[in-house]
Design an enzyme around this catalytic site. Structure first.
Site, short mmCIF file in Angstrom:
data_model
loop_
_atom_site.label_atom_id
_atom_site.label_comp_id
_atom_site.label_asym_id
_atom_site.label_seq_id
_atom_site.Cartn_x
_atom_site.Cartn_y
_atom_site.Cartn_z
N SER A 1 -5.13 3.66 -49.06
CA SER A 1 -3.89 3.20 -48.53
C SER A 1 -3.78 1.56 -48.89
CB SER A 1 -3.60 3.38 -46.94
OG SER A 1 -2.14 3.67 -46.59
N LYS B 1 1.29 11.81 -46.10
CA LYS B 1 0.86 10.73 -45.05
C LYS B 1 0.81 11.05 -43.66
CE LYS B 1 -0.27 6.28 -45.30
NZ LYS B 1 -1.20 5.87 -46.44
#
Length: 605
Positions: free
Chosen positions: A400, A200
């Site tokens: 996401s 991430k």
């Protein structure tokens, strides 16, 4: 007393001057709005005749977006420009209608004013052009120059012509991001990061001065796959050998030398275009082709005047199309913002409408608020419970939070070049206590509990609050894994292996079981018809095209007037990067405790 009288007169004059300025500005805004409404009304009611030998001109401008405001931009009126963004689905529906129209003899692509188009959107337009050609009609493309985004669309034309002094700017795909870590450290800004997912990488921009090894490795995997899809698509459309695009780029210096510095000739030699012509020569050539050797006068009609448009009225047995484009936030939608309230209201209206039997949700989003994403996913789950199947069609990016909302669908369809995945969450909490020290600014106060002032960005982050944020991020990530596990029929461990914030292309996501099918909007619509057991002629209704309110119109339309960078001094990529970071932080500073499912995938086409 004399001096006070003069002060009074001076203040009175100043007040009158300010009042005059205020009235003048108000009048300018009013006139601009009236002109804008007049332009919209005239274009709306103007229906030019479509006579035989009409060539539909696709003069695409601005950015290709999934959905644009209905109202003309105020800034365009003030600046005397007519350029608008291009509505992807409006162009596709126009081509679908023109394909069946006997008066439409062909299409001329004019792409000079097209600024940007994502890879998946380019392929969507290309598929529509291919369907048009399958009807036996011809597509011509002409440009002064072709950027890669423009050329990716132009390759789907039957013939491509370039201005004699033009060039083809095919270069490959790249991603580049600014890193503010050392700058923020020097300014005394302490950015606290809480994330779940090794890959991430969004927060890295604020704590590092270069990408991590993990981020580079993960980005290379999806970026090279996206380029393979894109370049292969261009090669097939032009009838080139596999690898021809990469070979052209690798050998470009020698190719240009062989063409004596003539970029257009180098493109001809490589088979990228069919020849060089001015636009007048191109139009004459098209008229000759339509007349089969005899000179006829073709009717070159701009596609916005053709009037097929998108239908917003439901009929019996309709499929609702809802567009979710932008960053996901709670509240109402705005330009570039997917508001959970707006989208859930649109989904609810589709549920309540007895004429609507299925929903297609077009997603083009890097993510955003985890809470807002869950609200939208929950609304889609409700639609399915009401026996209205939901199909998600992924556009350029559905990563996401964009992937999170997609998990509410009955079926998920992605373009091979869609940027998706990025299953991970993070939280950011910047504090400025060191900045205040550098500026010699003191602070102090009282709180009735430890938590009362714990979230103040002007003081160090309390370790207890940091512990809470860490636990919240972990819980949200586990929720994300659970949502994907249930929707995709995978074990939590299997999802975790392909999650951790890693980004995938649509092709890679399909291999990992993260999507059901590869394709575009046409495949999504076909899937919705099949799931709802509707005929092939089932009607489409586009729900919720965003009307532009005055504040949004001013904010977007006046951007060219307040651009602090200028249009020449700073490259577009840097300016867009800075603007994106500025908008992100403006929203985050007021919501430090918000957990985000957001992916920053900067793809330059």
């Amino acid at each position: 007393m004399f001096i006070f009288r003069w002060i009074g007169k001076a203040l009175s004059l100043i007040w009158k001057a300010l009042n005059l300025v205020r009235q003048t500005l108000a009048n300018i805004v009013l006139v601009a709005v009236l002109i804008a409404l007049g332009i919209w009304a005239s274009s709306y009611f103007d229906s030019p005749s479509v006579r035989p030998n009409t060539v539909l001109v696709l003069d695409l401008t601005g950015k290709v977006v999934e959905q644009k405001p209905l109202t003309p931009l105020l800034g365009d009126t003030l600046l005397g420009t007519e350029q608008h963004d291009t509505d992807l689905h409006d162009v596709v529906e126009t081509l679908n209608a023109a394909q069946k129209d006997r008066s439409i003899a062909g299409v001329l692509l004019r792409l000079d004013e097209l600024q940007s188009c994502g890879v998946a959107a380019s392929r969507e337009l290309g598929s529509a052009l291919d369907r048009f050609k399958q009807s036996g009609k011809t597509v011509w493309a002409w440009g002064t120059n072709f950027t890669q985004a423009q050329y990716g669309i132009a390759t789907h034309a039957s013939e491509i012509y370039l201005h004699p002094m033009g060039e083809i700017e095919v270069k490959g795909l790249g991603s580049n991001r600014l890193y503010y870590g050392k700058l923020l450290e020097k300014l005394g800004v302490n950015v606290h990061v809480f994330k779940a997912g090794t890959y991430k990488s969004f927060p890295e921009s604020f704590i590092l001065n270069a990408p991590s090894k993990e981020a580079l490795a993960a980005e290379k995997v999806w970026l090279f796959d996206a380029w393979k899809t894109y370049s292969t698509d261009m090669e097939r459309s032009r009838g080139l050998m596999p690898g021809a695009i990469n070979a052209y780029i690798d050998e470009l210096p020698q190719r240009v030398r062989n063409a004596h510095g003539d970029m257009a000739q180098a493109a001809i030699n490589a088979g990228l275009i069919d020849g060089v012509k001015t636009i007048d020569e191109t139009k004459d050539y098209i008229e000759g082709r339509l007349g089969k050797g005899k000179k006829i006068e073709a009717n070159f009609l701009p596609y916005l005047h053709y009037g097929s448009g998108l239908n917003n009225v439901a009929q019996p047995d309709s499929i609702a199309v809802i567009v979710a484009e932008g960053e996901i936030q709670t509240g109402p939608s705005d330009i570039g913002i997917i508001g959970s309230k707006t989208i859930t209201d649109q989904i609810q209206s589709a549920i309540d409408d007895s004429n609507i039997k299925a929903i297609v949700l077009r997603v083009n989003s890097p993510g955003g608020s985890a809470v807002a994403s869950e609200l939208i996913r929950g609304a889609l789950e409700l639609a399915k419970k009401k026996n209205k199947p939901v199909v998600v069609s992924m556009g350029n990016i559905a990563a996401s939070g964009g992937y999170w909302i997609s998990m509410g669908a009955s079926r998920v369809i992605a373009d091979p070049a869609t940027v998706t995945g990025s299953i991970g969450v993070f939280g950011l909490a910047p504090t400025f206590e060191k900045s205040l020290e550098l500026a010699k600014i003191g602070q102090g106060g009282v709180g009735t509990t430890w938590l009362a002032n714990a979230g103040k960005p002007t003081q160090p982050l309390d370790t207890r609050l940091a512990d809470i944020l860490t636990q919240n991020v972990e819980r949200t990530y586990n929720n994300f894994l659970g949502v994907v596990s249930k929707a995709r029929g995978l074990s939590i461990n299997a999802v975790h292996q392909v999650a951790q914030g890693r980004v995938w292309t649509g092709s890679q996501a399909y291999k990992h079981g993260l999507v059901d099918e590869l394709g575009g909007m046409q495949e999504a619509i076909a899937a919705a018809r099949k799931l709802a057991q509707l005929p092939a002629t089932a009607h489409l209704v586009y729900i919720g095209e965003k009307p532009m309110n005055l504040s949004s119109m001013l904010r977007q339309g006046l951007d060219p007037l307040k651009d602090p960078f200028g249009s020449i001094a700073v490259p577009n990529g840097i300016r867009n990067e800075v603007e994106q970071m500025k908008d992100f932080w403006n929203r985050r500073l007021d919501s430090q405790k918000e957990i985000l499912a957001h992916s920053l995938c900067g793809l330059e086409n």
